[in-house]
Design a protein around this motif. Sequence first.
Motif, mmCIF file in Angstrom:
data_model
loop_
_atom_site.group_PDB
_atom_site.id
_atom_site.type_symbol
_atom_site.label_atom_id
_atom_site.label_comp_id
_atom_site.label_asym_id
_atom_site.label_seq_id
_atom_site.Cartn_x
_atom_site.Cartn_y
_atom_site.Cartn_z
ATOM 1 N N GLU A 1 0.841 -1.193 0.000
ATOM 2 C CA GLU A 1 0.000 0.000 0.000
ATOM 3 C C GLU A 1 0.875 1.241 0.000
ATOM 4 O O GLU A 1 1.792 1.372 0.813
ATOM 5 C CB GLU A 1 -0.923 0.031 1.213
ATOM 6 C CG GLU A 1 -1.838 1.263 1.239
ATOM 7 C CD GLU A 1 -2.759 1.313 2.443
ATOM 8 O OE1 GLU A 1 -3.753 2.059 2.392
ATOM 9 O OE2 GLU A 1 -2.483 0.615 3.430
ATOM 10 N N LYS B 1 -11.051 -6.889 0.856
ATOM 11 C CA LYS B 1 -11.223 -6.705 2.301
ATOM 12 C C LYS B 1 -10.168 -7.489 3.072
ATOM 13 O O LYS B 1 -9.593 -6.988 4.052
ATOM 14 C CB LYS B 1 -12.621 -7.126 2.740
ATOM 15 C CG LYS B 1 -12.909 -6.812 4.214
ATOM 16 C CD LYS B 1 -14.325 -7.190 4.585
ATOM 17 C CE LYS B 1 -14.672 -6.731 5.988
ATOM 18 N NZ LYS B 1 -13.704 -7.171 7.015
ATOM 19 N N LYS C 1 -6.848 -5.597 2.750
ATOM 20 C CA LYS C 1 -6.808 -4.382 3.564
ATOM 21 C C LYS C 1 -6.722 -4.689 5.051
ATOM 22 O O LYS C 1 -6.002 -4.034 5.804
ATOM 23 C CB LYS C 1 -8.038 -3.517 3.269
ATOM 24 C CG LYS C 1 -8.042 -2.916 1.868
ATOM 25 C CD LYS C 1 -9.363 -2.204 1.584
ATOM 26 C CE LYS C 1 -9.457 -1.747 0.146
ATOM 27 N NZ LYS C 1 -10.777 -1.135 -0.158
ATOM 28 N N ASP C 2 -7.462 -5.719 5.486
ATOM 29 C CA ASP C 2 -7.452 -6.088 6.901
ATOM 30 C C ASP C 2 -6.130 -6.732 7.309
ATOM 31 O O ASP C 2 -5.789 -6.752 8.507
ATOM 32 C CB ASP C 2 -8.600 -7.054 7.215
ATOM 33 C CG ASP C 2 -9.977 -6.386 7.115
ATOM 34 O OD1 ASP C 2 -10.024 -5.138 7.112
ATOM 35 O OD2 ASP C 2 -10.979 -7.110 7.034
ATOM 36 N N TYR D 1 -8.099 3.588 -4.036
ATOM 37 C CA TYR D 1 -9.388 3.672 -3.361
ATOM 38 C C TYR D 1 -9.415 4.832 -2.380
ATOM 39 O O TYR D 1 -8.387 5.304 -1.899
ATOM 40 C CB TYR D 1 -9.728 2.354 -2.651
ATOM 41 C CG TYR D 1 -8.811 1.988 -1.503
ATOM 42 C CD1 TYR D 1 -9.146 2.309 -0.191
ATOM 43 C CD2 TYR D 1 -7.623 1.308 -1.728
ATOM 44 C CE1 TYR D 1 -8.317 1.974 0.860
ATOM 45 C CE2 TYR D 1 -6.786 0.973 -0.686
ATOM 46 C CZ TYR D 1 -7.138 1.305 0.616
ATOM 47 O OH TYR D 1 -6.305 0.980 1.651
ATOM 48 N N THR E 1 -10.097 6.232 1.120
ATOM 49 C CA THR E 1 -9.924 5.526 2.388
ATOM 50 C C THR E 1 -11.098 5.696 3.343
ATOM 51 O O THR E 1 -11.368 4.796 4.146
ATOM 52 C CB THR E 1 -8.633 5.993 3.075
ATOM 53 O OG1 THR E 1 -8.631 7.429 3.172
ATOM 54 C CG2 THR E 1 -7.411 5.564 2.278
ATOM 55 N N ASN E 2 -11.815 6.808 3.304
ATOM 56 C CA ASN E 2 -12.921 7.011 4.243
ATOM 57 C C ASN E 2 -14.076 6.050 3.971
ATOM 58 O O ASN E 2 -14.668 5.483 4.890
ATOM 59 C CB ASN E 2 -13.421 8.451 4.192
ATOM 60 C CG ASN E 2 -12.436 9.420 4.832
ATOM 61 O OD1 ASN E 2 -11.615 9.027 5.644
ATOM 62 N ND2 ASN E 2 -12.515 10.687 4.453
ATOM 63 N N THR E 3 -14.385 5.868 2.690
ATOM 64 C CA THR E 3 -15.510 4.999 2.321
ATOM 65 C C THR E 3 -15.060 3.641 1.802
ATOM 66 O O THR E 3 -15.897 2.782 1.533
ATOM 67 C CB THR E 3 -16.362 5.672 1.231
ATOM 68 O OG1 THR E 3 -15.549 5.881 0.061
ATOM 69 C CG2 THR E 3 -16.891 7.029 1.708
ATOM 70 N N GLN E 4 -13.724 3.462 1.649
ATOM 71 C CA GLN E 4 -13.162 2.224 1.099
ATOM 72 C C GLN E 4 -13.687 1.947 -0.307
ATOM 73 O O GLN E 4 -13.830 0.797 -0.721
ATOM 74 C CB GLN E 4 -13.475 1.041 2.025
ATOM 75 C CG GLN E 4 -12.913 1.179 3.424
ATOM 76 C CD GLN E 4 -11.395 1.175 3.442
ATOM 77 O OE1 GLN E 4 -10.762 0.272 2.934
ATOM 78 N NE2 GLN E 4 -10.802 2.204 4.032
ATOM 79 N N THR E 5 -13.978 3.016 -1.051
ATOM 80 C CA THR E 5 -14.526 2.887 -2.401
ATOM 81 C C THR E 5 -13.408 2.861 -3.440
ATOM 82 O O THR E 5 -12.598 3.791 -3.498
ATOM 83 C CB THR E 5 -15.465 4.065 -2.719
ATOM 84 O OG1 THR E 5 -16.502 4.101 -1.750
ATOM 85 C CG2 THR E 5 -16.055 3.913 -4.114
#
Length: 218
Positions: free
Chosen positions: A61, A93, A96-97, A199, A201-205
């Motif tokens: 990232e 997901k 990211k996790d 993407y 980051t606030n909405t993970q969009t």
Amino acid sequence: MVLVNYIFFKGNWETPFYPDLTVESKFHLDNKRTVKVLMMRHRDLSTPYFRDNKLSCSVVEMKYTGNASALFILPDEGKMQEVEASLQPETLKIWKDSLRFRMIDELYLPKFSISTDYSLEGILSQLGIREVFSAQADLSGITGDKDLRVSKVVHKAVLDVTEAGTEAAGATGLMLVGTALNIHPLEIHFNRPFLMIIYETNTQTPLFMAKVTNPNEK
């Protein structure tokens, strides 16, 4: 009527690449062919990283200033098709996790530029948006003409990745050299086809998804 959707993403890296470290290097198109590219380089970069042993790929990232990040996914040789087939929301997901800050001793990433446009009439029709393309369309609220309909939908995406970020800009990079002992040195070379996902980051969009097979081709 032609409906045009145009998106251009501009962002600067939180930790820019140091321009003096950019060198010409080989990028492997496949097992037999290579091209010369301008390869950016980071030394001693602390950034989120995940090694996905199940899908045989490495995920790095790179954060932008503001509310955006880029995931660079490097499949092992011969694993690109498997990773592409697994690109589902659940996979993103998990990545990211699972990301954890890791000191990367050497990170090599080619400079590249992407400019692509798509015709979306067929895709939108498959999603159930059909009437607007037909004689039954009622777009009279735009011009008062009831015979108006959409004949073409064009989506265009532009992305430039450089030392400063996603667009060439006058920025000064600072190279920080760490002195801590790293027992397990890590080098990541994006010198073969890879994937990139930007993407919010606030909405993970996801904003962009790209496959880079030849950094020299737009």
